[in-house]
Write an enzyme that holds these catalytic residues in place. Structure first.
Site, short mmCIF file in Angstrom:
data_model
loop_
_atom_site.label_atom_id
_atom_site.label_comp_id
_atom_site.label_asym_id
_atom_site.label_seq_id
_atom_site.Cartn_x
_atom_site.Cartn_y
_atom_site.Cartn_z
N CYS A 90 -87.16 -9.12 75.95
CA CYS A 90 -85.69 -9.10 75.86
C CYS A 90 -85.21 -9.96 74.69
O CYS A 90 -85.24 -11.19 74.77
CB CYS A 90 -85.10 -9.58 77.18
SG CYS A 90 -83.31 -9.83 77.15
N CYS A 130 -82.32 -12.36 75.41
CA CYS A 130 -82.77 -13.50 76.23
C CYS A 130 -83.26 -14.64 75.33
O CYS A 130 -83.00 -15.82 75.60
CB CYS A 130 -83.90 -13.08 77.17
SG CYS A 130 -83.48 -11.81 78.37
#
Length: 311
Positions: free
Chosen positions: A70, A73
């Site tokens: 991700c 993230c």
């Protein structure tokens, strides 16, 4: 974030199966003992989360649900960690790798990541989903501390000193100046400045893989920060061959962790467009592939489909 009361998540989060969990088996990561954590940032697991819930009776616990693949993230997590450390033990940050801890991902119903939820006295409290600028993170943390105080959770963790680094351990090299400039710009939410810094780094070294990845990530953050998901989806539904509308939804899907949906949307668009209009879609796909990583099976599958459409 419009409501930071535990009632806002009632029925949306089920942590009952994670309470009073047994300790991990020998050789597994040790659980975090309540009141004796060695750091204000810890890795939480399915096995250790019962103890995290107990700690939330002393200080609010911020749960950062993330994954290695991700990109957003990786931009958000350092900001959350920085703000947590500045609070000096008034908050514990529990980082949860959703791929390695499926029960926690299911318990929090993490349909998209990054997802950040807090716990106050064992009760879940909504914070935010998706990457947000540092200023907003600070505002949400301040509001969290107010809600915690209203619920009598006002402790401070007696965090011990971090262990000294051994002379035999490798010393992490300093971040290149342009990379540091980009990172600082990201932390203050100035994505345009971060893009310029990464572009300068690539002008100096076109093979700088970290700059390539960083540029892709910050371009994605820059594109999605002003988008409204509902409006973007409505525009995409109304214009199935509207390239920009499809780009917007694909970006939002990827930023939210829906990787296959993002790739599928762009590949479907690529297949329907005339050959002369396909180049921008192919370029966007290649950029998004770089964010996830060439070895990721979702990228491999999407590349194979793209190749079949090209030839």
């Amino acid at each position: 974030m419009t409501d930071i009361s535990p009632a806002a998540l009632r029925g949306a989060v089920d942590l009952s199966s994670l309470r009073n969990r047994p300790s991990p088996a020998a050789g597994a990561a040790a659980p975090v003992p309540a009141g004796a954590v060695s750091d204000v940032v810890v890795d939480a697991t399915d096995e250790s989360f019962g103890q995290i819930l107990e700690i939330s009776r002393t200080v609010p616990v911020v749960v950062d649900l993330w994954a290695e693949w991700c990109g957003p993230c990786k931009q958000l997590s350092p900001v959350i960690e920085k703000v947590t450390r500045e609070l000096g033990g008034r908050v514990l940050l529990a980082k949860v790798d959703v791929d390695a801890n499926p029960q926690l991902a299911q318990g929090f119903r993490a349909q998209s990541i990054p997802m950040v939820v807090a716990l106050i006295a064992g009760q879940p409290v909504p914070m935010f989903t998706g990457a947000v600028p540092e200023e907003q993170v600070r505002e949400v943390f301040a509001q969290l501390l107010q809600v915690a105080a209203q619920n009598g959770v006002t402790g401070t963790l007696p965090v011990g000193d971090a262990p000294e680094t051994s002379d035999s351990e490798p010393v992490e090299p300093p971040m290149p100046p342009l990379h540091a400039e980009a990172f600082e710009a990201i932390e203050r939410g100035d994505y345009a400045a971060a893009i310029i810094a990464y572009e300068k780094a690539l002008a100096e070294n076109p093979r700088d893989e970290d700059a390539i990845a960083g540029l892709g990530q910050v371009r994605l953050l820059d594109r999605v920060q002003s988008l409204d998901l509902q409006a973007a989806r409505a525009a995409a539904a109304a214009g199935p061959l509207d390239v920009q509308a499809q780009f917007d939804v694909a970006d939002l899907d990827l930023a939210g962790g829906h990787v296959d949906d993002a790739f599928g949307r762009l590949l479907d668009l690529f297949a329907q467009l005339p050959s002369a209009e396909r180049a921008p879609v192919r370029e966007r796909l290649v950029e998004l592939f770089g964010l996830i990583g060439a070895a990721d099976p979702r990228v491999v599958s999407a590349r194979n489909r793209l190749s079949s459409l090209l030839f």
